[in-house]
Design a protein around this motif. Structure first.
Motif, PDB file in Angstrom:
ATOM      1  N   GLN A 141       0.808  -1.223   0.000  1.00 20.26           N
ATOM      2  CA  GLN A 141       0.000   0.000   0.000  1.00 20.26           C
ATOM      3  C   GLN A 141       0.843   1.276   0.000  1.00 20.26           C
ATOM      4  O   GLN A 141       0.367   2.321  -0.438  1.00 20.26           O
ATOM      5  CB  GLN A 141      -0.962   0.000   1.188  1.00 20.26           C
ATOM      6  N   HIS A 146       0.754   1.756  -6.075  1.00 15.66           N
ATOM      7  CA  HIS A 146      -0.522   1.985  -5.401  1.00 15.66           C
ATOM      8  C   HIS A 146      -0.849   3.462  -5.343  1.00 15.66           C
ATOM      9  O   HIS A 146      -2.010   3.866  -5.521  1.00 15.66           O
ATOM     10  CB  HIS A 146      -0.485   1.401  -3.987  1.00 15.66           C
ATOM     11  N   LYS A 150      -4.472   4.085  -7.164  1.00  9.41           N
ATOM     12  CA  LYS A 150      -5.608   4.180  -6.246  1.00  9.41           C
ATOM     13  C   LYS A 150      -6.521   5.358  -6.557  1.00  9.41           C
ATOM     14  O   LYS A 150      -7.699   5.359  -6.157  1.00  9.41           O
ATOM     15  CB  LYS A 150      -5.110   4.272  -4.798  1.00  9.41           C
ATOM     16  N   PRO A 157     -10.160  -2.587  -4.914  1.00 12.09           N
ATOM     17  CA  PRO A 157      -9.113  -3.210  -4.092  1.00 12.09           C
ATOM     18  C   PRO A 157      -9.629  -4.406  -3.307  1.00 12.09           C
ATOM     19  O   PRO A 157     -10.763  -4.409  -2.827  1.00 12.09           O
ATOM     20  CB  PRO A 157      -8.722  -2.072  -3.139  1.00 12.09           C
TER      21      PRO A 157
END
Length: 351
Positions: A141, A146, A150, A157
């Protein structure tokens, strides 16, 4: 050149161009403390086994005064079926599930001095790529990958964990109560049968690799699954990796005489030992818990700073019983063309 100056960006579309940067890639990997799975040693062999005519490279590289400081090696894989979909992956993932290498912790390599510019340029560049589905497995993360993905709309996710511990600071007392009882029973039962634990030499790794594969396959076949060792590409990859990088592999085992009861195979990366595959004799010695006992012994007799169990589920993972440090991971997926996915599924069902 200072980090305040603009980088020289180059889009790389061929593997020949990419691997021409191999030496600079190695240097950048060390600078970024990149995981083994993002480094050219691993990815060069991945290319040999899994790259085919349906793959197309989309890689962005950033240079500071001729020095490689950013590398984002994505690629697409197109389905051969009618109205087939185009999937986007980071290099090292996306091979068929039956041959999956489990290349974990995928990431984009960025020299931290150029993080801000790289974030802006790569975010914009990713929006220009044409694909129907993006997928990435076991993403840390806190990773650059990411950080970029994201914020894209419709990213889905699925959370997981990396389980790891420091052997020098670990003891039997850190096992759960049930696991401590399991260890005492296993240790006693194995001692009564004259079992011995050991780290294997390089020649012994080659000698006992087929046995580990046989143990592994037997267990998975009993569950109605093929098992990782069923695909020749998987086998050839690891044979080449062991032969070309013998210092990057390790194996521990528990034996009665010359007969192995359980074998653990690891990838060695600096001061990290990644637990990668295993097998044990489930037919004759399951009551001795040889697989579990081998983990305990290996941790207690491991000189490396980090014992990495790699990815596991966030709940009910056997890895949690070792009182590991848990690092948040995520499996990412993004459907960029929902209508194409529905059409593909429909046509695939009809045909």
């Amino acid at each position: 050149m200072s980090s305040d100056e603009a980088l020289d960006w180059q889009e790389i579309r061929s593997l020949e161009q990419l691997f021409a940067l191999e030496e600079q890639w190695r240097v950048l990997s060390k600078t970024c403390q990149a995981a083994l799975f993002n480094c050219p040693n691993w990815l060069a062999l991945w290319r040999e086994q899994f790259w085919d005519k349906h793959c197309e490279l989309y890689c962005m590289a950033g240079f500071a005064n001729g020095k490689l400081v950013v590398l984002a090696p994505f690629y697409t894989r197109s389905s051969v079926k009618l109205f087939g979909i185009t999937q986007l992956f980071l290099l090292g993932q996306g091979e068929p599930e039956c041959a999956e290498l489990a290349s974990e912790y995928p990431d984009i390599l960025v020299n931290i001095d150029y993080l801000d510019e790289a974030s802006k340029v790569l975010a914009e560049w990713l929006t220009t790529l044409k694909f129907d589905v993006f997928a990435a497995r076991a993403v840390i993360q806190q990773s650059m990958l990411h950080r970029l993905i994201k914020h894209l709309p419709d990213v889905q996710p699925v959370h997981a964990c990396r389980y790891s511990l420091q052997p020098g600071q670990w003891s039997i007392q850190q096992l759960s109560r049930n696991a401590r009882s399991q260890w005492r029973r296993a240790e006693k039962a194995l001692a009564e049968q004259g079992a011995e634990f050991k780290w294997l030499t390089q020649s012994e790794i080659e000698q006992y690799w087929p046995t580990m594969a046989e143990f592994h396959q037997s267990r998975w076949k009993s569950k109605g699954k093929l098992g990782a060792f069923a695909d020749q590409r998987f086998m050839q990859f690891h044979q080449q990796f062991r032969q070309q990088h013998p210092g990057s592999v390790a194996m521990s085992g528990v034996f009665i005489g010359q007969q192995p009861l359980a074998l653990n195979f690891y990838l060695l990366e600096g001061q990290q030992l990644h637990f990668y595959q295993s097998g044990w004799d489930d037919k004759h010695y399951s009551q001795c818990s040889p697989g579990f006992a081998l983990h305990v012994w290996s941790i207690l007799n491991c000189k490396d700073m980090l014992y990495d169990f790699m990815m596991g589920a966030t709940a009910q993972s056997y890895k949690a019983k070792f009182s590991c440090e848990e690092t948040k991971l995520v499996n990412l997926s993004l459907i960029n063309s929902p209508w194409r996915i529905r059409l593909f599924k429909l046509v695939d069902k009809i045909l």
